[in-house]
Design an enzyme around this catalytic site. Structure first.
Site, PDB file in Angstrom:
ATOM      1  N   GLY A   1      19.151  11.771  45.648  1.00 56.34           N
ATOM      2  CA  GLY A   1      19.572  11.453  44.293  1.00 56.34           C
ATOM      3  C   GLY A   1      20.399  12.582  43.723  1.00 56.34           C
TER       4      GLY A   1
ATOM      5  N   CYS B   1      12.237  25.827  37.500  1.00 57.89           N
ATOM      6  CA  CYS B   1      11.683  26.571  38.637  1.00 57.89           C
ATOM      7  C   CYS B   1      12.487  26.521  39.919  1.00 57.89           C
ATOM      8  CB  CYS B   1      10.241  26.157  38.852  1.00 57.89           C
ATOM      9  SG  CYS B   1       9.231  26.718  37.468  1.00 57.89           S
TER      10      CYS B   1
END
Ligand SMILES: NC(=O)C1=CN([C@@H]2O[C@H](COP(=O)(O)OP(=O)(O)OC[C@H]3O[C@@H](n4cnc5c(N)ncnc54)[C@H](O)[C@@H]3O)[C@@H](O)[C@H]2O)C=CC1
Ligand SMILES: O=C(O)[C@H]1O[C@H](OP(=O)(O)OP(=O)(O)OC[C@H]2O[C@@H](n3ccc(=O)[nH]c3=O)[C@H](O)[C@@H]2O)[C@H](O)[C@@H](O)[C@@H]1O
Length: 451
Positions: free
Chosen positions: A259, A266
């Protein structure tokens, strides 16, 4: 060990950790330098979206086990164990982590501690940090107070933060102090009683386990996204490919969803900080592959922008509906969000961009106030020339052509998270594009990386 814990830094990680520790029966004091955050938490109002956490917060403010303060002096006098959960963001204009918050938190805390205590680092830090902080802390021994240090990295996922904290896959504790292990085995007795592995190790291993885990996850995502570039060119089904390799249990299916790529507070900053730290150690080539991981990831955003532009025949004055701006579903976090980045780039390119996210509209508007924020999906897609699904909230997974086709101006959709069915949309007369899917009417290789 006494049962009083403090958590220094009450953002996503710290607020969750504080409430979860209260749930485990400890008296907890949360500390933050941001008075607005502390006011809100003290009223029982969570300043961000995290399923299940508001209930836990209220429960333990009511039980009296959970309090919040801006006073580090109060924390120093209160706690037996102090968790450090302040941010370690990417330094402005650099790849390395900004350690000023950790350093400031630890030095203010050691100055405030009035009796023997344990400091436990939870923030994600460059390897070598704990050993550096230990020498700073040891300077305080002269006061006759013994302060131990352990590094206990956190692996929780946003959207599942409460369950991940209360029922972690593993506990990793780096320290050279047997007393610190004894104290942390008490803190985590509940998880340990359920046979959660407790990995007792040294500082360096504990610090590295954390960044290695995030680097591996980022690599898995970019690995499948690299194959998405190939199937976009040659044809093939990226979802079937992921399913098929994922059935090999040495590989595993999780984190192979192709995707628009990874974002958040993070993974992106952690792979950059890891490279920077390892280079600083003289190992210039060792983590260089992570630059490729980063680049593959960022090229996915280019690809969505390109697909929208190609469908629209140029962006100027066109109406784009962006569904989802959070970096992932069940979160209102838009830090380094691929979806919001794409929305902002389409806007900069001249499109009128309507945006709807079930939880992240407010945070998104703070970053990019000029997008048109809508309070419903229907409002966002009204009059759209193309609809982009960029965060896979359940509401968008459940989207069907019949639900929106009377609202849009042009029946064109880009599935940026591979959650919709091509055949369903195409048979309803839509032009359907997805990441990893070859666009039949355009040549292949020239599309890669083009914005
Ligand atoms: N967000 C997540 O899901 C996870 C985050 N981590 C790591 O945890 C650390 C914190 O991350 P987040 O909670 O996301 O960041 P955040 O930005 O949401 O929270 C950090 C908090 O620390 C506070 N702070 C800064 N300096 C302080 C000081 N001297 N004293 C007291 N408070 C101070 C800030 O005001 C802020 O509220 C980072 O190292 C991150 O990599 C690790 C695992 C999961
Ligand atoms: O260090 C951290 O803060 C945390 O980082 C990640 O957790 P989180 O950032 O909450 O979210 P993830 O579920 O890992 O997703 C990260 C990004 O990868 C994307 N992703 C994830 C999986 C996938 O298959 N494909 C994909 O593009 C998500 O959309 C999202 O943008 C790790 O999963 C946690 O274990 C870790 O504690």
């Amino acid at each position: 060990m006494g049962k009083r814990l403090t958590v220094i830094g009450t953002g996503y990680l710290g607020a969750t950790h504080a409430a979860a520790m209260a749930e485990l029966g400890f008296e907890v004091l949360g500390v933050d330098v941001d008075p607005k955050k502390i006011d809100s938490l003290s009223r029982g109002e969570l300043p961000f979206h995290e399923p299940g956490l508001p209930e836990l917060l209220l429960k333990h403010i009511d039980s009296g086990r959970l309090r919040f303060t801006t006073s580090i002096e109060e924390a120093g006098a209160f706690g037996d164990v102090h968790f450090i959960a302040v941010g370690t963001p990417q330094r402005a204009g650099e790849d390395a982590a900004d350690m000023t918050y950790v350093d400031a938190a630890v030095s203010s805390l050691v100055n405030a501690i009035t009796r023997d205590a344990l400091i436990v680092g939870k923030s994600t830090v460059p390897v070598g940090t704990a050993r550096r902080l230990k020498s700073l802390i040891d300077e305080f021994k002269a006061r006759g107070i013994e302060i131990d240090l352990a590094w206990n990295p956190e692996f929780l996922r946003e959207g599942f933060a409460v369950q991940d904290t209360l029922r972690p896959d593993r506990l990793v504790v780096g320290t050279d102090s047997p007393k610190a292990h004894a104290a942390l085995r008490e803190v985590y007795a509940d998880a340990i009683s359920r046979e959660t592995p407790y990995i007792a190790t040294d500082f360096e291993t504990a610090e590295l386990v954390k960044v290695a885990a995030n680097a591996f996850l980022a690599t898995k995502i970019s690995f499948i996204n690299a194959f998405a570039e190939v199937t976009e060119t040659v044809g093939g089904d990226i979802r079937t490919l992921a399913d098929a390799i994922g059935l090999d249990n040495r590989i595993g299916r999780r984190f192979l969803n192709a995707g628009v790529g990874f974002g958040g507070g993070c993974l992106p900053k952690d792979i950059r900080a890891l490279q920077a730290r390892v280079s600083e150690l003289g190992l210039d080539r060792t983590m260089r592959f992570l630059s490729e991981i980063d680049e593959i990831n960022l090229r996915r955003r280019d690809r969505v922008v390109y697909l929208a532009e190609e469908l629209l025949g140029g962006l100027e004055g066109k109406r784009v509906a962006v569904l989802g701006t959070a970096f992932k579903p069940n979160s209102d976090d838009v830090r380094d969000s691929p979806a919001l980045d794409v929305a902002a780039r389409l806007f900069s390119g001249g499109a009128e961009v309507s945006v709807y996210d079930p939880k992240a509209n407010a945070n998104s508007a703070q970053r990019f106030p000029r997008l048109n924020y809508c309070s419903t999906l229907a409002e966002a897609v009204s009059g759209a020339d193309v609809v982009l699904v960029l965060t896979e909230w359940q509401e968008f997974r459940d989207l069907h052509p019949q639900g929106i086709q009377s609202l849009v101006n042009n029946k064109q959709i880009v599935d940026g998270r591979n959650v919709l069915g091509k055949d369903e949309w195409e048979s309803a007369g839509w032009t359907f594009r997805a990441l990893g899917l070859r666009s039949s009417d355009v040549p292949g290789t020239s599309l890669l990386g083009v914005t």
